[in-house]
Motif scaffolding. Structure first.
Motif, PDB file in Angstrom:
ATOM      1  N   ASN A   4       0.637  -1.182  -0.229  1.00  0.00           N
ATOM      2  CA  ASN A   4       0.393   0.082   0.141  1.00  0.00           C
ATOM      3  C   ASN A   4       0.966   0.850   0.102  1.00  0.00           C
ATOM      4  O   ASN A   4       0.869   2.459   0.018  1.00  0.00           O
ATOM      5  CB  ASN A   4      -0.850   0.283   1.079  1.00  0.00           C
ATOM      6  CG  ASN A   4      -1.865  -0.492   0.858  1.00  0.00           C
ATOM      7  OD1 ASN A   4      -2.484  -1.290  -0.010  1.00  0.00           O
ATOM      8  ND2 ASN A   4      -2.663  -0.732   1.853  1.00  0.00           N
ATOM      9  N   GLY A  66       0.592  12.537 -10.058  1.00  0.00           N
ATOM     10  CA  GLY A  66       0.254  11.421  -9.240  1.00  0.00           C
ATOM     11  C   GLY A  66      -1.216  11.822  -8.170  1.00  0.00           C
ATOM     12  O   GLY A  66      -1.726  12.606  -8.467  1.00  0.00           O
ATOM     13  N   ALA A  67      -1.371  10.832  -7.511  1.00  0.00           N
ATOM     14  CA  ALA A  67      -2.969  11.293  -7.109  1.00  0.00           C
ATOM     15  C   ALA A  67      -2.875  12.448  -5.861  1.00  0.00           C
ATOM     16  O   ALA A  67      -3.824  13.367  -6.088  1.00  0.00           O
ATOM     17  CB  ALA A  67      -2.756  10.480  -5.740  1.00  0.00           C
ATOM     18  N   THR A  68      -1.573  12.691  -5.464  1.00  0.00           N
ATOM     19  CA  THR A  68      -1.072  13.651  -4.395  1.00  0.00           C
ATOM     20  C   THR A  68      -1.722  15.034  -5.410  1.00  0.00           C
ATOM     21  O   THR A  68      -3.022  16.164  -5.307  1.00  0.00           O
ATOM     22  CB  THR A  68      -0.138  14.228  -3.741  1.00  0.00           C
ATOM     23  OG1 THR A  68       0.119  12.807  -2.823  1.00  0.00           O
ATOM     24  CG2 THR A  68       0.099  16.214  -3.099  1.00  0.00           C
ATOM     25  N   ILE A  71      -5.386  15.103  -6.733  1.00  0.00           N
ATOM     26  CA  ILE A  71      -6.183  15.586  -5.503  1.00  0.00           C
ATOM     27  C   ILE A  71      -6.313  17.177  -4.888  1.00  0.00           C
ATOM     28  O   ILE A  71      -7.144  17.301  -5.233  1.00  0.00           O
ATOM     29  CB  ILE A  71      -6.062  14.714  -3.759  1.00  0.00           C
ATOM     30  CG1 ILE A  71      -6.463  13.680  -4.759  1.00  0.00           C
ATOM     31  CG2 ILE A  71      -7.330  15.390  -2.668  1.00  0.00           C
ATOM     32  CD1 ILE A  71      -5.582  12.553  -2.872  1.00  0.00           C
ATOM     33  N   HIS A  96      -6.669  10.749   3.511  1.00  0.00           N
ATOM     34  CA  HIS A  96      -5.230  10.801   3.230  1.00  0.00           C
ATOM     35  C   HIS A  96      -4.335  11.991   3.676  1.00  0.00           C
ATOM     36  O   HIS A  96      -5.528  13.032   3.311  1.00  0.00           O
ATOM     37  CB  HIS A  96      -4.606   9.939   1.833  1.00  0.00           C
ATOM     38  CG  HIS A  96      -3.157   9.887   1.140  1.00  0.00           C
ATOM     39  ND1 HIS A  96      -2.584  11.029   1.764  1.00  0.00           N
ATOM     40  CD2 HIS A  96      -2.237   9.163   1.757  1.00  0.00           C
ATOM     41  CE1 HIS A  96      -1.835  10.554   1.187  1.00  0.00           C
ATOM     42  NE2 HIS A  96      -0.976   9.526   1.153  1.00  0.00           N
ATOM     43  N   MET A 143     -12.493   8.925   0.676  1.00  0.00           N
ATOM     44  CA  MET A 143     -11.286   8.106  -0.078  1.00  0.00           C
ATOM     45  C   MET A 143     -12.693   6.613  -0.175  1.00  0.00           C
ATOM     46  O   MET A 143     -13.528   6.774   0.881  1.00  0.00           O
ATOM     47  CB  MET A 143     -10.449   7.734   1.079  1.00  0.00           C
ATOM     48  CG  MET A 143     -10.740   7.500   1.947  1.00  0.00           C
ATOM     49  SD  MET A 143      -9.443   6.847   3.184  1.00  0.00           S
ATOM     50  CE  MET A 143      -7.591   6.818   2.327  1.00  0.00           C
ATOM     51  N   ALA A 145     -11.386   3.537  -0.649  1.00  0.00           N
ATOM     52  CA  ALA A 145     -10.203   2.527   0.206  1.00  0.00           C
ATOM     53  C   ALA A 145      -9.416   3.181   1.077  1.00  0.00           C
ATOM     54  O   ALA A 145      -8.943   3.820   0.662  1.00  0.00           O
ATOM     55  CB  ALA A 145      -9.527   1.522  -0.503  1.00  0.00           C
ATOM     56  N   ASN A 147      -5.652   3.451   2.917  1.00  0.00           N
ATOM     57  CA  ASN A 147      -4.455   2.922   2.856  1.00  0.00           C
ATOM     58  C   ASN A 147      -3.809   2.508   3.954  1.00  0.00           C
ATOM     59  O   ASN A 147      -3.371   1.410   3.999  1.00  0.00           O
ATOM     60  CB  ASN A 147      -3.442   4.653   2.085  1.00  0.00           C
ATOM     61  CG  ASN A 147      -3.848   5.381   3.138  1.00  0.00           C
ATOM     62  OD1 ASN A 147      -4.831   5.994   3.575  1.00  0.00           O
ATOM     63  ND2 ASN A 147      -2.866   5.926   3.446  1.00  0.00           N
ATOM     64  N   ASP A 172     -11.074  10.275  -4.018  1.00  0.00           N
ATOM     65  CA  ASP A 172      -9.446   9.193  -3.810  1.00  0.00           C
ATOM     66  C   ASP A 172      -9.553   7.738  -3.735  1.00  0.00           C
ATOM     67  O   ASP A 172      -9.650   7.208  -2.687  1.00  0.00           O
ATOM     68  CB  ASP A 172      -9.295  10.000  -2.152  1.00  0.00           C
ATOM     69  CG  ASP A 172      -7.338   9.293  -2.307  1.00  0.00           C
ATOM     70  OD1 ASP A 172      -6.743   8.553  -3.487  1.00  0.00           O
ATOM     71  OD2 ASP A 172      -6.774  10.037  -0.925  1.00  0.00           O
ATOM     72  N   THR A 174      -7.722   6.361  -5.186  1.00  0.00           N
ATOM     73  CA  THR A 174      -5.801   5.268  -5.218  1.00  0.00           C
ATOM     74  C   THR A 174      -5.567   4.069  -4.543  1.00  0.00           C
ATOM     75  O   THR A 174      -4.995   2.684  -5.559  1.00  0.00           O
ATOM     76  CB  THR A 174      -4.837   6.148  -4.774  1.00  0.00           C
ATOM     77  OG1 THR A 174      -5.262   7.871  -5.067  1.00  0.00           O
ATOM     78  CG2 THR A 174      -3.272   6.216  -4.751  1.00  0.00           C
ATOM     79  N   GLN A 175      -5.980   3.391  -3.680  1.00  0.00           N
ATOM     80  CA  GLN A 175      -5.590   2.117  -3.061  1.00  0.00           C
ATOM     81  C   GLN A 175      -6.509   1.574  -3.494  1.00  0.00           C
ATOM     82  O   GLN A 175      -6.851   0.405  -3.343  1.00  0.00           O
ATOM     83  CB  GLN A 175      -5.912   2.357  -1.563  1.00  0.00           C
ATOM     84  CG  GLN A 175      -4.409   2.687  -0.908  1.00  0.00           C
ATOM     85  CD  GLN A 175      -3.545   1.796  -0.633  1.00  0.00           C
ATOM     86  OE1 GLN A 175      -3.071   0.661  -1.693  1.00  0.00           O
ATOM     87  NE2 GLN A 175      -2.277   2.827  -0.960  1.00  0.00           N
ATOM     88  N   SER A 195      -3.472   6.657  -8.847  1.00  0.00           N
ATOM     89  CA  SER A 195      -1.874   6.730  -8.810  1.00  0.00           C
ATOM     90  C   SER A 195      -1.477   5.639  -9.468  1.00  0.00           C
ATOM     91  O   SER A 195      -1.397   4.550  -9.276  1.00  0.00           O
ATOM     92  CB  SER A 195      -1.671   6.876  -7.131  1.00  0.00           C
ATOM     93  OG  SER A 195      -0.027   7.235  -7.383  1.00  0.00           O
ATOM     94  N   HIS A 197       1.718   4.457  -9.244  1.00  0.00           N
ATOM     95  CA  HIS A 197       2.570   3.968  -7.860  1.00  0.00           C
ATOM     96  C   HIS A 197       2.321   2.362  -7.356  1.00  0.00           C
ATOM     97  O   HIS A 197       2.872   1.735  -6.635  1.00  0.00           O
ATOM     98  CB  HIS A 197       3.681   4.711  -7.864  1.00  0.00           C
ATOM     99  CG  HIS A 197       3.464   4.968  -6.133  1.00  0.00           C
ATOM    100  ND1 HIS A 197       3.761   4.700  -5.325  1.00  0.00           N
ATOM    101  CD2 HIS A 197       2.916   5.893  -6.691  1.00  0.00           C
ATOM    102  CE1 HIS A 197       3.358   5.502  -3.686  1.00  0.00           C
ATOM    103  NE2 HIS A 197       3.191   7.138  -4.941  1.00  0.00           N
ATOM    104  N   LYS A 198       1.095   2.796  -7.130  1.00  0.00           N
ATOM    105  CA  LYS A 198       0.131   1.858  -6.535  1.00  0.00           C
ATOM    106  C   LYS A 198      -0.231   0.948  -6.953  1.00  0.00           C
ATOM    107  O   LYS A 198      -1.549  -0.382  -6.848  1.00  0.00           O
ATOM    108  CB  LYS A 198      -1.216   2.536  -5.594  1.00  0.00           C
ATOM    109  CG  LYS A 198      -1.043   4.220  -4.856  1.00  0.00           C
ATOM    110  CD  LYS A 198      -0.230   3.770  -3.874  1.00  0.00           C
ATOM    111  CE  LYS A 198       0.666   4.824  -2.915  1.00  0.00           C
ATOM    112  NZ  LYS A 198      -0.561   5.059  -2.077  1.00  0.00           N
ATOM    113  N   CYS A 319       3.336   8.214   3.699  1.00  0.00           N
ATOM    114  CA  CYS A 319       2.616   9.477   2.893  1.00  0.00           C
ATOM    115  C   CYS A 319       2.672  10.297   3.753  1.00  0.00           C
ATOM    116  O   CYS A 319       3.232  11.614   3.859  1.00  0.00           O
ATOM    117  CB  CYS A 319       1.609   9.633   1.961  1.00  0.00           C
ATOM    118  SG  CYS A 319       1.178   7.831   1.041  1.00  0.00           S
TER     119      CYS A 319
END
Ligand SMILES: *Cc1c(COP(=O)(O)O)cnc(C)c1O
Length: 373
Positions: A4, A66-68, A71, A96, A143, A145, A147, A172, A174-175, A195, A197-198, A319
Motif C-alpha cells: 500500500n 500522481g494522486a497528490t 487531489i 489521506h 476516499m 478505500a 490506505n 480518492d 488510489t488504493q 496513482s 505507483h500503487k 505518505c
C-alpha cells in the motif's frame, strides 16, 4: 508486505514504457512530425486503457504526476471554479493527508470544512453525509478505500445522494484502482483520483478523472495540455506505463483479489491465534482484499516496528513522511495512542507468496513474545 506504500513496476509495464524514453521519445504535443505523432498515439492508447478499467470516457482522463496532484487539482480546482455555488466542503477524518492538508489550505482561503468521524470500524454512512449537508455545500470528498486499514466506504450511496442534490463528489480511489472493480458508467462520481505507483506502474504518474463536464480551474498554467486541465509536457513513458498497468489490472483483478484475500485471511487469523492480545483494526467485511491492520496490546510501538526487521511492514502511512504522531486514522477509530503506535499494517500484492505469510507469522509471534518478556 507494504504494497500500500508502493508497488514494484510490473515487468510487462516496464517493457511497454521503455521504448518511449529513447526510441519513441517525441513530445506528444508535437503534431508536425512522426516523433510527436508516435508519442501522441501511445498516449491515446493509454488513455483508452485507463478509461476502460474505470468505465469512463477517454476524454475524461487528465494525466497528472500522481494522486497528490490529482487531489489538489480536484479540490482546489473545483473550489475555485464553483465558489459562487458555496464554500462548504465535507470530508472524513480518516482521509489521506493529501485530502486533509488540501482542505486545510482551502480553509485558509475561506472554505468551511466538515470532517466526519467514522464509527469504530472506520466506516461512515451516506446518512452522516446527508446530515452534514448545508445550503452552501459545494463538494463532498470521501476516499474509496483507506490506505492504512483497507476499509471501503459506501461510495455508491454517497455519490447518489450528492448527485440528487447537485453537489460535486470527489473520491480518492488510489488504493482501490486495480484492486476492486470500479464502473463510473454506473457511479455518479464527478472527480476520481488515482496513482500509478500503487498499481505496478512507476512513481510520478497518476490521473484525475473529470466527469460530466465538471467545471475545474487548472492549478498549473502553461501550454493548456490535457484539455486545459493540467499544463505541462506529458510524461509519455509514465502514461504508457499507467495504461498498460490498467490493462493488466483489468485482466487479472478477479484472480488476484481471490488469491490475495485468501493469503491475507491466513496471515490475519494465524497472527490472531499465535499472538494473544492482538486484534484487527477496522471493518473485516467492507475492505480491500490485500490489507490488514493489527494492533498488539502491551508492546512498545516504536520497539515493535524496529524489531520487525525481517518483514517490510509499516505503522501508519509512508505518505506521512514528516510525522511521528500516532496514525490519525487509528485515532479517528477511537484507539488510544499506545494501541495506535503498536498497530502494524500488512499489505500484500502481486508477488506475495504463501511462504511470505508463514515467515511473517513466525516473525511477528517471536518478536512480540520477546518484547513482552
Ligand atoms: C499513495 C496515496 C496517495 C498519494 O499518492 P501519490 O501518487 O504518492 O501522490 C493518496 N491517497 C491514497 C489513499 C494513497 O494511498
Amino acid at each position: 508486505m507494504d504494497y500500500n506504500a508502493t508497488t514494484p513496476v510490473d515487468e510487462r509495464v516496464l517493457n511497454a514504457m521503455l521504448p518511449y524514453f529513447n526510441v519513441h521519445f517525441g513530445n506528444a504535443a508535437s503534431r508536425t512530425h512522426v516523433f510527436g505523432l508516435k508519442a501522441e498515439e501511445a498516449v491515446d492508447v493509454a488513455r483508452k486503457q485507463l478509461a476502460r478499467l474505470l468505465g469512463a470516457a477517454a476524454n475524461e482522463i487528465a494525466f497528472t504526476s500522481g494522486a497528490t496532484e490529482s487531489i489538489n487539482l480536484a479540490l482546489k480546482g473545483a473550489f475555485e471554479a464553483n465558489r459562487h455555488r458555496g464554500n462548504h466542503l465535507i470530508t472524513v477524518e480518516t482521509e489521506h493527508k493529501a485530502v486533509l492538508d488540501t482542505c486545510a489550505h482551502l480553509e485558509k482561503l475561506g472554505a468551511e470544512v466538515t470532517y466526519l468521524t467514522p464509527n469504530t470500524d472506520g466506516l461512515i454512512t451516506a446518512e452522516q453525509v446527508a446530515e452534514a449537508l448545508q445550503p452552501n455545500t459545494l463538494l463532498v470528498s470521501v476516499m474509496l478505500a483507506n490506505n492504512e486499514i483497507g476499509v471501503v466506504q459506501p461510495i455508491a450511496d454517497i455519490a447518489r445522494l450528492t448527485r440528487e442534490r447537485g453537489i460535486l463528489f470527489h473520491t480518492d480511489a488510489t488504493q482501490a484502482v486495480g484492486k476492486l472493480p470500479i464502473d463510473l458508467a454506473h457511479l455518479p462520481i464527478d472527480l476520481l483520483s488515482l496513482s500509478g505507483h500503487k498499481l505496478y506502474a512507476p512513481k510520478g504518474i497518476g490521473a484525475l478523472v473529470v466527469r460530466n463536464k465538471t467545471a475545474l480551474i487548472a492549478q498549473q498554467d502553461g501550454g493548456r495540455h490535457e484539455r486545459g486541465r493540467r499544463s505541462g509536457t506529458l510524461n509519455v513513458p509514465g502514461i504508457v506505463a499507467l495504461g498498460r498497468a490498467a490493462q493488466l489490472a483489468q485482466s487479472c483483478m478477479d484472480d488476484e483479489a481471490a488469491r490475495l484475500s485468501a493469503l491475507r485471511d491466513r496471515l490475519e487469523t494465524d497472527i490472531l491465534v499465535a499472538v494473544p492480545g492482538s486484534a484487527v483494526n477496522g471493518s473485516r467485511t467492507q475492505r480491500l482484499p490485500n490489507t490488514t491492520n493489527i494492533r498488539f496490546a502491551d508492546v512498545d510501538g516504536e520497539l515493535l516496528l524496529m524489531s520487525l526487521n525481517e518483514i517490510a511492514v509499516s505503522n501508519g502511512s509512508a505518505c506521512n513522511a514528516a510525522s511521528t504522531e500516532p496514525s490519525h486514522v487509528l485515532k479517528a477509530l477511537g484507539l488510544p495512542d499506545e494501541l495506535a503506535y503498536s498497530s502494524v499494517r500488512f499489505s500484500l500484492g502481486r508477488h506475495s507468496t504463501e511462504a511470505d505469510i508463514q515467515t511473517a507469522v513466525e516473525h511477528v509471534k517471536q518478536v512480540v513474545g520477546q518484547l513482552r518478556r
